[in-house]
Design a protein around this motif. Structure first.
Motif, mmCIF file in Angstrom:
data_model
loop_
_atom_site.group_PDB
_atom_site.id
_atom_site.type_symbol
_atom_site.label_atom_id
_atom_site.label_comp_id
_atom_site.label_asym_id
_atom_site.label_seq_id
_atom_site.Cartn_x
_atom_site.Cartn_y
_atom_site.Cartn_z
ATOM 1 N N TYR A 192 0.840 -1.190 0.000
ATOM 2 C CA TYR A 192 0.000 0.000 0.000
ATOM 3 C C TYR A 192 0.880 1.246 0.000
ATOM 4 N N VAL A 193 0.460 2.247 -0.757
ATOM 5 C CA VAL A 193 1.152 3.533 -0.796
ATOM 6 C C VAL A 193 0.243 4.584 -0.162
ATOM 7 N N THR A 194 0.752 5.273 0.859
ATOM 8 C CA THR A 194 -0.011 6.308 1.543
ATOM 9 C C THR A 194 0.785 7.603 1.538
ATOM 10 N N ASP A 195 0.146 8.674 1.975
ATOM 11 C CA ASP A 195 0.814 9.973 2.062
ATOM 12 C C ASP A 195 1.582 10.139 3.361
ATOM 13 N N GLU A 196 1.444 9.193 4.280
ATOM 14 C CA GLU A 196 2.165 9.267 5.537
ATOM 15 C C GLU A 196 3.538 8.609 5.377
ATOM 16 N N LYS A 197 4.382 8.800 6.373
ATOM 17 C CA LYS A 197 5.724 8.226 6.336
ATOM 18 C C LYS A 197 5.674 6.785 6.836
ATOM 19 N N GLU A 198 5.177 5.892 5.972
ATOM 20 C CA GLU A 198 5.004 4.498 6.361
ATOM 21 C C GLU A 198 5.006 3.621 5.119
ATOM 22 N N LEU A 199 5.279 2.342 5.332
ATOM 23 C CA LEU A 199 5.230 1.332 4.280
ATOM 24 C C LEU A 199 4.396 0.169 4.793
ATOM 25 N N ILE A 200 3.337 -0.171 4.055
ATOM 26 C CA ILE A 200 2.395 -1.212 4.473
ATOM 27 C C ILE A 200 2.484 -2.373 3.486
ATOM 28 N N MET A 201 2.706 -3.577 4.006
ATOM 29 C CA MET A 201 2.808 -4.782 3.186
ATOM 30 C C MET A 201 1.879 -5.857 3.739
ATOM 31 N N GLU A 202 1.276 -6.615 2.822
ATOM 32 C CA GLU A 202 0.426 -7.752 3.202
ATOM 33 C C GLU A 202 0.896 -8.990 2.439
ATOM 34 N N PRO A 203 1.810 -9.778 3.004
ATOM 35 C CA PRO A 203 2.231 -11.020 2.336
ATOM 36 C C PRO A 203 1.345 -12.191 2.757
ATOM 37 N N LEU A 204 1.110 -13.111 1.834
ATOM 38 C CA LEU A 204 0.433 -14.368 2.165
ATOM 39 C C LEU A 204 1.511 -15.415 2.406
ATOM 40 N N VAL A 205 1.595 -15.884 3.645
ATOM 41 C CA VAL A 205 2.659 -16.801 4.061
ATOM 42 C C VAL A 205 2.079 -18.196 4.280
ATOM 43 N N LYS A 206 2.717 -19.176 3.680
ATOM 44 C CA LYS A 206 2.350 -20.579 3.894
ATOM 45 C C LYS A 206 3.605 -21.353 4.282
ATOM 46 N N TRP A 207 3.470 -22.096 5.357
ATOM 47 C CA TRP A 207 4.603 -22.891 5.815
ATOM 48 C C TRP A 207 4.124 -24.283 6.199
ATOM 49 N N ALA A 208 4.454 -25.250 5.372
ATOM 50 C CA ALA A 208 4.211 -26.654 5.686
ATOM 51 C C ALA A 208 5.578 -27.263 5.983
ATOM 52 N N GLY A 209 6.032 -27.075 7.216
ATOM 53 C CA GLY A 209 7.395 -27.431 7.578
ATOM 54 C C GLY A 209 7.493 -28.745 8.314
ATOM 55 N N ASN A 210 8.717 -29.129 8.546
ATOM 56 C CA ASN A 210 8.997 -30.351 9.312
ATOM 57 C C ASN A 210 9.876 -30.021 10.522
ATOM 58 N N PRO A 211 9.422 -29.105 11.372
ATOM 59 C CA PRO A 211 10.233 -28.766 12.539
ATOM 60 C C PRO A 211 10.232 -29.883 13.571
ATOM 61 N N ASN A 212 11.194 -29.810 14.434
ATOM 62 C CA ASN A 212 11.278 -30.775 15.538
ATOM 63 C C ASN A 212 11.626 -29.998 16.800
ATOM 64 N N VAL A 213 10.615 -29.766 17.610
ATOM 65 C CA VAL A 213 10.787 -29.023 18.859
ATOM 66 C C VAL A 213 10.459 -29.966 20.014
ATOM 67 N N THR A 214 11.480 -30.310 20.780
ATOM 68 C CA THR A 214 11.297 -31.220 21.906
ATOM 69 C C THR A 214 11.649 -30.492 23.194
ATOM 70 N N VAL A 215 10.683 -30.418 24.092
ATOM 71 C CA VAL A 215 10.856 -29.725 25.366
ATOM 72 C C VAL A 215 10.772 -30.754 26.483
ATOM 73 N N ALA A 216 11.745 -30.724 27.386
ATOM 74 C CA ALA A 216 11.770 -31.630 28.532
ATOM 75 C C ALA A 216 11.436 -30.840 29.793
ATOM 76 N N VAL A 217 10.477 -31.363 30.544
ATOM 77 C CA VAL A 217 10.054 -30.740 31.805
ATOM 78 C C VAL A 217 10.428 -31.689 32.943
ATOM 79 N N LYS A 218 11.190 -31.167 33.921
ATOM 80 C CA LYS A 218 11.618 -31.967 35.075
ATOM 81 C C LYS A 218 10.972 -31.424 36.338
#
Length: 538
Positions: A133-159
């Protein structure tokens, strides 16, 4: 008989299979079915929406929405950089999470919470498209469409209580449409002060959660329940118009907003050196602050006088008293040709005590080089009175929200009056017949101010601010703004030409306090100029 029957049976089976294959091959090659037609090939634009959906179940967002741009270069960049980004993001996440976890676990009588495994996997997120988006103010506005079909591995140990339990997050899928706003834009790296992030719709989140090796998401009803809770919680925090704000720079420091006013009274000069061959010199003084793009202020010319007295007052906006200095130059006015330099000196603002007037008698020098022998020659003296008045804390904007509101006028503003602030942002599509080196000329109540020159540019950007201290609101006044072009070539038939002008009625800015608009320039084919006006009162 049994043996011969078996042998004959196998022979009959072999002969039958061979004969069938030969006959079938002959029929397949030499006989064409009459009810089979050649497929009809049609371009995609002639297909209906249902057919397209069957053929292309995953249509990129930039295909369905023309106002979204392709950003394949970002996806290629993420593909190559993902192994390094994975390590950097995971390390940063651990450093951020560790003090938070250490602070919270004593409340729940937990011994320790540790990341046994933390990796985002080998599959980076992809951007399906981006809208800007372009505006008259001092700003830059972006709208990306993000898709993430990932294979993360997050392992948390609780003691806790001598026992250990592990929770593992796998197969994460996130589909989100965020709005990222960089504002305000500032002239200091990384060129924006804040990042605002909000979601334009509820995100889609899907993942697998294993507790002590068992997949909890396989429990009937739990999967949908957890997914809806995550959607609702994220939406309650970040669904537009709610935002997540991340401050990168202090806007007040990044913008170098005014922090005070320097009152300068040019009193007199003494024992100036004679510059003209016939008669005395015609001196005047130019003064400005260092690190300031505004044009210099000038005193009147005192003709044929080597000991002139001016007693003229000037007010200059100060943005950084620790680094800025006042430059004073004395010139000999010439009716024809270049004005001769008579001497100069510099006063650092950090040498001034706030709110205390200081009278200074300055020796005029050729330059500020202490090793230059020519500075030992007597060139005369200049007497000035300086007073630095810093703004109060409530007069300085501390965030972008305050920067969009109108600041208060300086403390020395006359009662019933105020400060008219003119900010010339940029112009577009300005073009001269002979040259295009545009600058903006501002004329108000007989006082003229100019922006810097931008050479060979049809879309100049100035971002310069001018202040007029007034005794009364300019309700019935007009501001004349003209874009001009000047040539530096000697002997050109058209050294200056107008690229368009506009007369702005100031009654609206007095009632609204702030106006930021684009104006079409008169006498210009397509030229436009963006000007911000503010009316500041005590």
């Amino acid at each position: 008989m049994g043996f011969f029957s078996t042998v004959l049976g196998f022979c009959g089976f072999g002969v039958g299979i061979s004969t069938g294959l030969v006959i079938g091959y002959y029929l397949f090659i030499y006989f064409q079915p009459s009810d089979v037609k050649d497929p009809e090939i049609r371009p995609l634009v002639e297909q209906d929406s249902e057919t397209l959906q069957r053929m292309l179940p995953e249509i990129p967002f930039w295909v369905k929405n023309p106002d979204y741009d392709r950003v394949d270069w970002i996806n290629k960049f993420l593909e190559y950089m993902w192994p390094y980004l994975d390590k950097a993001i995971c390390t940063t996440a651990k450093n951020i999470a560790k003090p938070i976890i250490d602070e919270q676990i004593p409340k729940y009588k937990i011994d320790a919470v540790e990341f046994e495994t933390l990796t985002l996997g080998s599959l980076p997120p992809t951007f399906q498209g981006m809208k800007v988006y372009v505006t008259d103010e001092k700003e830059l506005i972006m709208e990306p469409l993000v898709k993430w079909a990932g294979n993360p591995n997050v392992t948390v140990a609780v003691k806790a209580f001598g026992l250990k339990a592990t929770a593992q997050v796998v197969d994460l899928q996130v589909f989100a449409l965020p709005r990222i706003t960089l504002k305000p834009l500032v002239p200091s790296f990384p060129c924006f002060a804040n990042i605002f992030v909000s979601l334009m719709e509820k995100p889609h989140v899907d993942f697998g959660l294993k507790l002590i090796g068992a997949d909890l998401m396989s429990i009937p009803g739990l999967y949908r329940f957890v997914q809806e809770i995550i959607k609702d919680q994220v939406a309650n925090m970040y669904l537009w118009p709610k935002t997540l704000q991340v401050q990168v720079l202090d806007p007040a420091k990044a913008f170098k907003r005014p922090v005070g006013i320097l009152h300068v009274r040019v009193v007199k000069a003494m024992k100036l050196r004679k510059k003209d061959l016939l008669g005395a010199s015609d001196p005047y003084v130019k003064l400005k602050l260092t690190e300031d793009k505004l044009s210099s202020k000038k005193t009147t010319v005192k003709h044929k006088n080597l000991n002139p007295e001016w007693n003229e007052q000037f007010d200059i906006v100060v943005k950084d008293p620790e680094t800025q200095a006042l430059e004073l130059h004395v010139f000999d006015w010439e009716q024809v040709g270049k004005h001769d330099k008579m001497g100069m000196n510099v006063v650092p603002l950090k040498e001034l005590t706030p709110e205390e007037p200081k009278v200074m008698t300055l020796d005029l020098l050729k330059n500020m080089d202490l090793n230059d022998a020519q500075n030992e020659k007597l060139r005369g003296q200049l007497v000035v009175e300086l007073t630095y008045r810093p703004f109060k804390e409530d007069e300085i904007p501390k965030s972008f929200v305050e920067s969009k509101t109108v600041q208060k006028a300086p403390e020395n503003t006359p009662d019933g009056g105020g400060a008219l602030v003119v900010i010339v942002h940029e112009a577009q599509d300005v073009e001269g017949k002979h040259h295009t080196n545009p600058y903006a000329r501002i004329l108000f109540r007989g006082e003229e101010k100019k922006t810097k020159h931008v050479k060979k540019n049809r879309d100049p950007r100035w971002e310069e601010e001018f202040t007029f201290i007034l005794d009364e609101p300019p309700t019935n006044d007009k501001l004349h703004v003209e874009v001009q072009s000047s040539s530096s070539r000697i002997g050109l038939l058209h050294p200056k030409e107008s690229l368009g002008y506009i007369d702005i009625n100031l009654s609206d800015v007095v009632s609204n306090k702030r106006i930021n608009e684009r104006y079409h320039l008169i006498d210009s084919r397509n030229g436009r100029i963006q000007i911000e006006l503010q009316w500041r009162t005590k």
